[in-house]
Design an enzyme around this catalytic site. Sequence first.
Site, PDB file in Angstrom:
ATOM      1  N   TYR A 144       0.875  -1.171   0.000  1.00 60.61           N
ATOM      2  CA  TYR A 144       0.000   0.000   0.000  1.00 60.61           C
ATOM      3  C   TYR A 144       0.912   1.221   0.000  1.00 60.61           C
ATOM      4  O   TYR A 144       2.130   1.107   0.139  1.00 60.61           O
ATOM      5  CB  TYR A 144      -0.942  -0.017   1.214  1.00 60.61           C
ATOM      6  CG  TYR A 144      -0.242  -0.046   2.552  1.00 60.61           C
ATOM      7  CD1 TYR A 144       0.109   1.123   3.213  1.00 60.61           C
ATOM      8  CD2 TYR A 144       0.098  -1.254   3.160  1.00 60.61           C
ATOM      9  CE1 TYR A 144       0.761   1.103   4.443  1.00 60.61           C
ATOM     10  CE2 TYR A 144       0.741  -1.294   4.385  1.00 60.61           C
ATOM     11  CZ  TYR A 144       1.075  -0.113   5.019  1.00 60.61           C
ATOM     12  OH  TYR A 144       1.715  -0.137   6.227  1.00 60.61           O
ATOM     13  N   GLY A 145       0.332   2.371  -0.185  1.00 58.14           N
ATOM     14  CA  GLY A 145       1.119   3.603  -0.077  1.00 58.14           C
ATOM     15  C   GLY A 145       2.162   3.772  -1.165  1.00 58.14           C
ATOM     16  O   GLY A 145       1.903   3.542  -2.345  1.00 58.14           O
ATOM     17  N   THR A 146       3.363   4.143  -0.753  1.00 59.56           N
ATOM     18  CA  THR A 146       4.413   4.517  -1.705  1.00 59.56           C
ATOM     19  C   THR A 146       5.003   3.334  -2.466  1.00 59.56           C
ATOM     20  O   THR A 146       5.776   3.534  -3.402  1.00 59.56           O
ATOM     21  CB  THR A 146       5.557   5.282  -1.006  1.00 59.56           C
ATOM     22  OG1 THR A 146       6.214   4.397  -0.087  1.00 59.56           O
ATOM     23  CG2 THR A 146       5.029   6.512  -0.281  1.00 59.56           C
ATOM     24  N   LEU A 147       4.639   2.101  -2.102  1.00 58.38           N
ATOM     25  CA  LEU A 147       5.120   0.932  -2.839  1.00 58.38           C
ATOM     26  C   LEU A 147       4.187   0.532  -3.982  1.00 58.38           C
ATOM     27  O   LEU A 147       4.545  -0.290  -4.823  1.00 58.38           O
ATOM     28  CB  LEU A 147       5.315  -0.261  -1.888  1.00 58.38           C
ATOM     29  CG  LEU A 147       6.533  -0.158  -0.985  1.00 58.38           C
ATOM     30  CD1 LEU A 147       6.484  -1.225   0.100  1.00 58.38           C
ATOM     31  CD2 LEU A 147       7.819  -0.275  -1.791  1.00 58.38           C
ATOM     32  N   GLU A 199      11.204  -0.432   5.053  1.00 58.28           N
ATOM     33  CA  GLU A 199      10.174  -0.351   6.089  1.00 58.28           C
ATOM     34  C   GLU A 199      10.741  -0.394   7.509  1.00 58.28           C
ATOM     35  O   GLU A 199       9.987  -0.243   8.463  1.00 58.28           O
ATOM     36  CB  GLU A 199       9.161  -1.492   5.915  1.00 58.28           C
ATOM     37  CG  GLU A 199       8.476  -1.517   4.561  1.00 58.28           C
ATOM     38  CD  GLU A 199       7.527  -0.356   4.313  1.00 58.28           C
ATOM     39  OE1 GLU A 199       7.403   0.542   5.180  1.00 58.28           O
ATOM     40  OE2 GLU A 199       6.891  -0.331   3.258  1.00 58.28           O
TER      41      GLU A 199
END
Length: 135
Positions: A16-19, A82
């Site tokens: 999710y997000g920036t990945l 992460e």
Amino acid sequence: MIAYAPSPDRCLVAVYGTLKDNQGNHELIGKSRFINSGTTKAPLVMKSAGGFPVVFQKPGANVSVEVYECDETTMKRLDALEGNGVMFQRELTEIEFLDGSVFSCWMYYGVNKYWGRHIDNMPLVSKDNFGQFSW
């Protein structure tokens, strides 16, 4: 149902997000095979840490994810990004694909000890038209 047979030296990771595709850290996914989009089976909380989201294991809403088949080298890159074990913790999570099939995938959760007292002050990420957290 999704026809998926995992490779013996690879695993599934839900991002999710920036990945996600077209986001700033997607290049770390490398040439990993995109499997499908889906959502977490369990409702969770997604909060904003400014330039990236953090998912916490607290009741909230389903989280929209992309699932990739990754090799060990890619997983090491993701763990480093992460801060696996410090900022985030990688855990197996049930992900439901759009066709209703469910797969167990690695996903990164915010570590409460790291985020501590800031959790309550972090704003919730907006939900999409389907009522899911999406970044």
